[in-house]
Design an enzyme around this catalytic site. Structure first.
Site, PDB file in Angstrom:
ATOM      1  N   ASP A   1       1.569   6.003   5.872  1.00 43.98           N
ATOM      2  CA  ASP A   1       0.597   5.146   5.195  1.00 43.98           C
ATOM      3  C   ASP A   1       1.137   4.528   3.898  1.00 43.98           C
ATOM      4  O   ASP A   1       0.407   3.868   3.167  1.00 43.98           O
ATOM      5  CB  ASP A   1      -0.697   5.927   4.946  1.00 43.98           C
ATOM      6  CG  ASP A   1      -1.940   5.053   5.037  1.00 43.98           C
ATOM      7  OD1 ASP A   1      -1.831   3.940   5.568  1.00 43.98           O
ATOM      8  OD2 ASP A   1      -3.005   5.495   4.561  1.00 43.98           O
TER       9      ASP A   1
ATOM     10  N   ARG B   1      -7.596  -0.079   0.543  1.00 41.67           N
ATOM     11  CA  ARG B   1      -8.134  -1.276  -0.123  1.00 41.67           C
ATOM     12  C   ARG B   1      -8.535  -0.962  -1.564  1.00 41.67           C
ATOM     13  O   ARG B   1      -8.528  -1.845  -2.409  1.00 41.67           O
ATOM     14  CB  ARG B   1      -9.303  -1.837   0.704  1.00 41.67           C
ATOM     15  CG  ARG B   1     -10.450  -0.883   0.865  1.00 41.67           C
ATOM     16  CD  ARG B   1     -11.414  -1.303   1.975  1.00 41.67           C
ATOM     17  NE  ARG B   1     -10.888  -1.012   3.317  1.00 41.67           N
ATOM     18  CZ  ARG B   1     -11.532  -1.295   4.436  1.00 41.67           C
ATOM     19  NH1 ARG B   1     -12.706  -1.890   4.390  1.00 41.67           N
ATOM     20  NH2 ARG B   1     -11.003  -1.002   5.603  1.00 41.67           N
TER      21      ARG B   1
ATOM     22  N   LYS C   1     -10.054  12.732   8.302  1.00 42.85           N
ATOM     23  CA  LYS C   1      -9.672  12.236   9.630  1.00 42.85           C
ATOM     24  C   LYS C   1      -9.827  13.376  10.631  1.00 42.85           C
ATOM     25  O   LYS C   1      -9.317  14.460  10.418  1.00 42.85           O
ATOM     26  CB  LYS C   1      -8.225  11.730   9.609  1.00 42.85           C
ATOM     27  CG  LYS C   1      -8.088  10.394   8.896  1.00 42.85           C
ATOM     28  CD  LYS C   1      -6.717   9.792   9.077  1.00 42.85           C
ATOM     29  CE  LYS C   1      -6.577   8.496   8.307  1.00 42.85           C
ATOM     30  NZ  LYS C   1      -7.391   7.380   8.849  1.00 42.85           N
TER      31      LYS C   1
ATOM     32  N   ASP D   1     -12.177   7.162   3.634  1.00 39.30           N
ATOM     33  CA  ASP D   1     -10.982   6.878   4.438  1.00 39.30           C
ATOM     34  C   ASP D   1     -10.569   5.405   4.353  1.00 39.30           C
ATOM     35  O   ASP D   1      -9.496   5.032   4.801  1.00 39.30           O
ATOM     36  CB  ASP D   1     -11.244   7.288   5.891  1.00 39.30           C
ATOM     37  CG  ASP D   1      -9.955   7.450   6.684  1.00 39.30           C
ATOM     38  OD1 ASP D   1      -8.867   7.432   6.055  1.00 39.30           O
ATOM     39  OD2 ASP D   1     -10.032   7.599   7.921  1.00 39.30           O
TER      40      ASP D   1
ATOM     41  N   LYS E   1       0.870  -1.195   0.000  1.00 35.89           N
ATOM     42  CA  LYS E   1       0.000   0.000   0.000  1.00 35.89           C
ATOM     43  C   LYS E   1       0.895   1.230   0.000  1.00 35.89           C
ATOM     44  O   LYS E   1       1.782   1.361   0.850  1.00 35.89           O
ATOM     45  CB  LYS E   1      -0.909  -0.005   1.238  1.00 35.89           C
ATOM     46  CG  LYS E   1      -1.696   1.303   1.434  1.00 35.89           C
ATOM     47  CD  LYS E   1      -2.677   1.238   2.607  1.00 35.89           C
ATOM     48  CE  LYS E   1      -3.273   2.610   2.921  1.00 35.89           C
ATOM     49  NZ  LYS E   1      -4.205   2.608   4.065  1.00 35.89           N
TER      50      LYS E   1
HETATM   51  N1  BES Z   1      -4.349   4.305   6.880  1.00 35.97           N
HETATM   52  C1  BES Z   1      -5.501   4.004   7.623  1.00 35.97           C
HETATM   53  C2  BES Z   1      -5.272   2.900   8.666  1.00 35.97           C
HETATM   54  C3  BES Z   1      -4.318   3.234   9.780  1.00 35.97           C
HETATM   55  C4  BES Z   1      -4.802   3.713  10.989  1.00 35.97           C
HETATM   56  C5  BES Z   1      -2.959   3.028   9.642  1.00 35.97           C
HETATM   57  C6  BES Z   1      -3.924   4.001  12.011  1.00 35.97           C
HETATM   58  C7  BES Z   1      -2.090   3.314  10.671  1.00 35.97           C
HETATM   59  C8  BES Z   1      -2.577   3.792  11.863  1.00 35.97           C
HETATM   60  C9  BES Z   1      -6.629   3.541   6.699  1.00 35.97           C
HETATM   61  O1  BES Z   1      -6.636   4.102   5.442  1.00 35.97           O
HETATM   62  C10 BES Z   1      -7.902   3.966   7.345  1.00 35.97           C
HETATM   63  O2  BES Z   1      -8.124   5.132   7.429  1.00 35.97           O
HETATM   64  N2  BES Z   1      -8.694   2.985   7.768  1.00 35.97           N
HETATM   65  C11 BES Z   1      -9.918   3.242   8.414  1.00 35.97           C
HETATM   66  C12 BES Z   1     -10.933   2.291   7.845  1.00 35.97           C
HETATM   67  C13 BES Z   1     -12.358   2.618   8.236  1.00 35.97           C
HETATM   68  C14 BES Z   1     -12.796   3.891   7.547  1.00 35.97           C
HETATM   69  C15 BES Z   1     -13.234   1.463   7.824  1.00 35.97           C
HETATM   70  C16 BES Z   1      -9.699   2.985   9.909  1.00 35.97           C
HETATM   71  O3  BES Z   1      -8.928   2.085  10.247  1.00 35.97           O
HETATM   72  O4  BES Z   1     -10.262   3.709  10.696  1.00 35.97           O
HETATM   73 ZN    ZN Z   2      -4.808   4.702   4.731  1.00 34.36          ZN
HETATM   74 MG    MG Z   3      -7.717   5.909   5.363  1.00 35.69          MG
END
Ligand code: BES
Ligand code: ZN
Ligand code: MG
Length: 490
Positions: free
Chosen positions: A283, A346, A271, A342, A259
């Site tokens: 990320d 994926r 966020k 967010d 990723k």
């Molecule tokens: N990059 C984030 C995941 C992440 C969170 C990585 C904290 C490192 C530390 C990912 O893109 C994300 O934002 N995921 C969301 C998914 C949700 C919207 C279903 C999450 O984990 O909150």
């Molecule tokens: Zn992310």
């Molecule tokens: Mg995200």
């Protein structure tokens, strides 16, 4: 700094500091150490009792040797309990010794760490990795960058190993360090274009094949999921495909897919403050590990063909941004209702997996800082592993064991996919909060046809809040060592 194997006995070695390893709860002096202790007027036994040194893992004790001896200091390092001893204990031991030596301003160091249960070459390799990785501090963004480390030579005593084992460690560490530096670099330094430049430099330095697909190329391939994420960025997306090919016929073809979000603002599902938005330069930790592994593998030259892939972009906001509710079409024709912008990783991985799947590889692994949910499930030190392929899981777990990196296999619970059913498209991109790292894996599975595949969620371990034996604060380069071992052993 130079690390070398030496056949000098610890009783005869001369220099600034000699480091000795001990198992926990059994800090006894062997006949040989007793002899050395006497030669040093009891410094070792005195240090053990004064520092209350117990051999606990990660602990060190240092003492100055009185008089005009040809040895100035002694460093004791704890390797932990014998029943908990693993090959990684020696990597950590090397790291702890290096830190103690740096603190004690040592120029010439000897390490007497050996063990009959492990291969000498592997011991020399992991001790060296520990030393190099513990001493690496990322000072690129400090204006006063004086490195306090003055260590010049490290000799590994009583460890009849091949100097090649140390060269292997240097090559692996160079990959881990590249990954750390990519993760540490902020989004105004590493963006899709500078990421591509970094990989271009790798390709020319090690004569690797490189293809970079520009936006139009990705459009032609129908990569609507990746491009949907890239829409709001002022910088063009870069789909990077780097290839390592061995000289002879490759015994296996593999793909590693990372990723590569150089920044994740969340997009229009921005966020919120307190969500860690300021850490989202990390990320691209999956891409960093992918290209870090490529750097090491290109030097180690295993007999396998490996494709290193990342769909690199930023997840930003602007008038051009994809809207929550937008429907995207990925390059395998599947449609996705984006119920949360967010959950962008994926989407980018979807098109990268479809692309990798078409290469006809024998196996593929993706790595991603994919979900906060994985951190909730496994904490900061353990990555999640999903696969339906038992053999591939074993291959990666074996590689990880020697690498000293932890992965925990998580369930591919098909039923949870129901959460992502969409009334209007083939699927939504997120399910409920509960089991969020599992639904993310199930989403990715939709983009893999029949190539054996493993998904690794490394959101926790890519970043260290505080230093440990071998990592300093910041990017850890997590998964590089596992990927390199996987390539080397399979
Ligand atoms: N990059 C984030 C995941 C992440 C969170 C990585 C904290 C490192 C530390 C990912 O893109 C994300 O934002 N995921 C969301 C998914 C949700 C919207 C279903 C999450 O984990 O909150
Ligand atoms: Zn992310
Ligand atoms: Mg995200």
């Amino acid at each position: 700094m130079e690390i070398k194997v030496s056949n000098i006995n610890k009783l005869d070695w001369t220099g600034d500091a000699l480091a000795l390893g001990f198992l926990a709860d059994n800090v006894q002096l062997s006949d040989e150490l007793h002899q050395l202790d006497q030669k040093l007027d009891g410094t070792i036994s005195e240090l053990i009792s004064e520092a209350e040194f117990t051999g606990k893992s990660g602990t060190t004790a240092t003492a100055r040797i009185g008089g005009q001896k040809s040895l100035r200091k002694i460093i004791l390092v704890g390797l932990g309990k014998p029943e908990e001893l693993t090959i990684n204990s020696f990597r950590q031991g090397g790291g702890s010794i290096a830190r103690a030596a740096k603190q004690a301003k040592i120029k010439t160091l000897a390490i007497a760490l050996n063990n009959n249960d492990y291969d000498n070459n592997l011991l020399a390799q992991v001790i060296s990795e520990g030393i190099i990785l513990a001493l690496h501090e990322d000072k690129r963004f400090k204006s006063d960058e004086d490195d306090k480390n003055i260590l010049e030579t490290v000799e590994l005593l009583e460890l009849p190993a091949d100097q090649k084992a140390i060269e292997t460690a240097e090559k692996i560490a160079s990959g881990v360090i590249l990954a750390r530096e990519l993760v540490n670099a902020p989004a105004n330094v590493i963006n899709p274009l500078t990421m591509a430049e970094t990989v271009q430099n790798l390709a020319s330095e090690y004569a690797l094949e490189l293809t970079i697909l520009e936006q139009q190329d990705c459009e032609k391939l129908g990569m609507g999921a990746f491009l949907g994420v890239a829409k709001a960025s002022d910088l063009p997306p870069q789909f990077i495909h780097l290839v390592y090919k061995p000289q002879g016929k490759a015994k296996r073809k593999l793909a590693i897919i990372g990723k590569g979000l150089t920044f994740d603002s969340g997009g229009l599902n921005l966020k919120i403050s307190g969500s860690g938005i300021e850490t989202m330069k990390m990320d691209m930790g999956g891409a960093a590990a992918t290209f870090g592994a490529a750097k090491a593998i290109a030097q180690l030259k295993p007999n396998v063909e490996i494709h290193f892939i990342s769909a690199v972009t930023e997840n930003m906001i602007s008038g051009k941004a994809m809207c929550p509710g937008d429907i995207l079409t990925a390059s395998n024709g599947k449609t996705i209702e984006v119920n949360n912008t967010d959950a962008e990783g994926r989407l980018t991985l979807a098109d990268a997996l479809v692309y990798a799947d078409k290469l006809g590889v024998d196996a593929m692994v993706d790595l991603a800082t994919l979900t906060g949910a994985c951190i909730v499930a496994l904490g900061n030190d353990i990555a999640g592993l999903w696969t339906k392929d038992h053999q591939l899981a074993t291959e990666l777990q074996t590689a990880a064991q020697t690498a000293g990196e932890k992965f925990w296999q998580m369930p591919m619970e098909s039923k949870y996919f129901e959460q992502m059913k969409s009334p209007i498209a083939d699927m939504k991109n997120t399910g409920s909060r509960a089991g969020g790292s599992i639904t993310a894996a199930l989403f990715l599975e939709q983009f893999v046809k029949d190539t054996p595949w493993v998904h690794l969620d490394i959101a926790g371990p890519v970043w260290a809040e505080k230093p440990n034996a071998i990592d300093n604060e910041g990017g850890t380069g997590f998964a590089v060592r596992t990927l390199v071992n996987w390539a080397l052993n399979n």
